[in-house]
Design a protein around this motif. Structure first.
Motif, PDB file in Angstrom:
ATOM      1  N   GLY A   1       0.847  -1.183   0.000  1.00 50.81           N
ATOM      2  CA  GLY A   1       0.000   0.000   0.000  1.00 50.81           C
ATOM      3  C   GLY A   1       0.885   1.236   0.000  1.00 50.81           C
ATOM      4  O   GLY A   1       1.456   1.589   1.040  1.00 50.81           O
ATOM      5  N   ALA A   2       1.042   1.873  -1.166  1.00 50.21           N
ATOM      6  CA  ALA A   2       1.872   3.070  -1.281  1.00 50.21           C
ATOM      7  C   ALA A   2       1.059   4.261  -0.794  1.00 50.21           C
ATOM      8  O   ALA A   2       0.141   4.730  -1.474  1.00 50.21           O
ATOM      9  CB  ALA A   2       2.314   3.270  -2.731  1.00 50.21           C
ATOM     10  N   ASN A   3       1.385   4.746   0.392  1.00 47.74           N
ATOM     11  CA  ASN A   3       0.605   5.808   1.030  1.00 47.74           C
ATOM     12  C   ASN A   3       1.130   7.176   0.587  1.00 47.74           C
ATOM     13  O   ASN A   3       2.237   7.573   0.943  1.00 47.74           O
ATOM     14  CB  ASN A   3       0.693   5.669   2.555  1.00 47.74           C
ATOM     15  N   VAL A   4       0.322   7.881  -0.196  1.00 49.28           N
ATOM     16  CA  VAL A   4       0.740   9.165  -0.761  1.00 49.28           C
ATOM     17  C   VAL A   4      -0.090  10.304  -0.183  1.00 49.28           C
ATOM     18  O   VAL A   4      -1.108  10.083   0.478  1.00 49.28           O
ATOM     19  CB  VAL A   4       0.604   9.171  -2.299  1.00 49.28           C
ATOM     20  N   SER A   5       0.337  11.523  -0.457  1.00 47.49           N
ATOM     21  CA  SER A   5      -0.440  12.690  -0.051  1.00 47.49           C
ATOM     22  C   SER A   5      -1.647  12.836  -0.977  1.00 47.49           C
ATOM     23  O   SER A   5      -1.703  12.230  -2.053  1.00 47.49           O
ATOM     24  CB  SER A   5       0.411  13.957  -0.137  1.00 47.49           C
TER      25      SER A   5
ATOM     26  N   ASN B   1       3.949   9.384  -7.610  1.00 47.97           N
ATOM     27  CA  ASN B   1       5.209  10.128  -7.552  1.00 47.97           C
ATOM     28  C   ASN B   1       6.375   9.158  -7.709  1.00 47.97           C
ATOM     29  O   ASN B   1       6.174   7.950  -7.905  1.00 47.97           O
ATOM     30  CB  ASN B   1       5.314  10.926  -6.243  1.00 47.97           C
ATOM     31  N   ALA B   2       7.584   9.686  -7.633  1.00 51.11           N
ATOM     32  CA  ALA B   2       8.768   8.849  -7.840  1.00 51.11           C
ATOM     33  C   ALA B   2       8.884   7.764  -6.784  1.00 51.11           C
ATOM     34  O   ALA B   2       9.390   6.658  -7.058  1.00 51.11           O
ATOM     35  CB  ALA B   2      10.021   9.723  -7.836  1.00 51.11           C
ATOM     36  N   TRP B   3       8.426   8.043  -5.576  1.00 54.05           N
ATOM     37  CA  TRP B   3       8.486   7.041  -4.511  1.00 54.05           C
ATOM     38  C   TRP B   3       7.573   5.861  -4.821  1.00 54.05           C
ATOM     39  O   TRP B   3       7.921   4.711  -4.563  1.00 54.05           O
ATOM     40  CB  TRP B   3       8.107   7.679  -3.181  1.00 54.05           C
ATOM     41  N   VAL B   4       6.403   6.149  -5.383  1.00 47.10           N
ATOM     42  CA  VAL B   4       5.482   5.073  -5.757  1.00 47.10           C
ATOM     43  C   VAL B   4       6.122   4.183  -6.825  1.00 47.10           C
ATOM     44  O   VAL B   4       5.971   2.951  -6.797  1.00 47.10           O
ATOM     45  CB  VAL B   4       4.142   5.644  -6.276  1.00 47.10           C
ATOM     46  N   GLU B   5       6.839   4.791  -7.754  1.00 47.90           N
ATOM     47  CA  GLU B   5       7.505   4.012  -8.805  1.00 47.90           C
ATOM     48  C   GLU B   5       8.546   3.076  -8.198  1.00 47.90           C
ATOM     49  O   GLU B   5       8.751   1.963  -8.693  1.00 47.90           O
ATOM     50  CB  GLU B   5       8.147   4.941  -9.830  1.00 47.90           C
TER      51      GLU B   5
END
Length: 269
Positions: A204-208, A216-220
């Motif tokens: 679960g990629a928790n983003v703003s 975003n790049a972190w999700v990638e």
């Protein structure tokens, strides 16, 4: 009923997500490590529009949707498998779940403490996966030692010994148990041990809220890691999901439907 354990580092949004998934849940979500002590447990019905259609076709009086039980445990840290933080106590809480939801922080917020001082999904995922693998290795080695002793008296333990030897080999290489192909008898022999890294996993990629539509790049980074592990990724904003809980039930949708759908199909693989 399927059971999913929610894991991750402290302050990545696990308890906020849990509260969003489980209506009326009151898991403490605070800006400090280990605000969750005892595991939070909640049951949620999985939205499925197909049930209404099937009920109309069969003239069913009642509709009973699939249900998923979510277990939110305290944040794990480096050394958890050796008791760091509140380590082994919490790893034991997820041995009996069917699948793992690994929440990864993919947002930057100076007001929310990160235990490692910066946002780095690749590092964070490695920390959690390593701790799960080390916990499995410790359990596998201890059980293998016992099974080899039992084998001297009963040849029926050969199957379990063979399975455990395969698992110990990959765990020593830092690989998860799920990377090992076991036959049906071997699978049955080690099932009760509840190896953490043999369970299906979803990240679960928790983003703003601002990144929810685009990522975003972190999700990638998370997607790249998941691809090597045969796992899936769901991009979420735990805070937004928590706000959706305030809406009427038929308007919520959101992550509960996504995770529920994955649980229905993913755990049968």
């Amino acid at each position: 009923m399927l059971r999913a354990g929610i894991v991750g580092l402290p302050n990545v949004g696990k308890s906020t997500l849990f509260n969003a998934l489980v209506a009326n849940a009151k898991a403490q979500a605070a800006n400090f490590p280990f605000c969750t002590i005892e595991p939070n447990v909640g049951i949620v019905s999985v939205p499925d529009d197909r049930l209404k259609i099937l009920a109309e076709i069969s003239n069913s009086e009642n509709i009973l949707p699939a249900r998923v039980e979510f277990v939110d445990i305290a944040g794990l840290v480096k050394g958890a498998s050796k008791g760091e933080g509140l380590g082994n106590q919490f790893l034991a809480n997820i041995r009996e779940v069917d699948a793992i939801v690994h929440v990864v922080r993919c947002f930057d917020d100076d007001d929310i403490i990160h235990v490692s001082g910066s946002v780095d999904p690749a590092r964070d995922i490695e920390v959690i996966n390593l701790e799960l693998a080390l916990a499995d290795l410790d359990q596998a080695e201890r059980r293998l030692d016992r099974a080899r002793k039992d084998l001297r008296k009963n040849k029926d333990f050969q199957i379990e010994v063979d399975a455990l030897e395969k698992l110990v080999e990959v765990l020593n290489e830092g690989q998860p148990c799920r990377s090992v192909a076991l036959n049906e008898e071997e699978e049955l022999a080690i099932k009760a041990l509840g190896f953490l890294t043999r369970k299906p996993i979803i990240y679960g990629a928790n983003v703003s809220e601002d990144d929810l539509s685009t990522g975003n790049a972190w999700v990638e980074q998370v997607k790249a890691i998941a691809a090597t592990d045969g796992a899936q990724v769901v991009m979420i904003s735990a805070q937004v999901e928590a706000e959706l809980v305030e809406l009427p039930e038929d308007e919520r949708g959101g992550v509960s439907g996504i995770l529920g759908g994955w649980m229905r199909g993913g755990c049968d693989r």
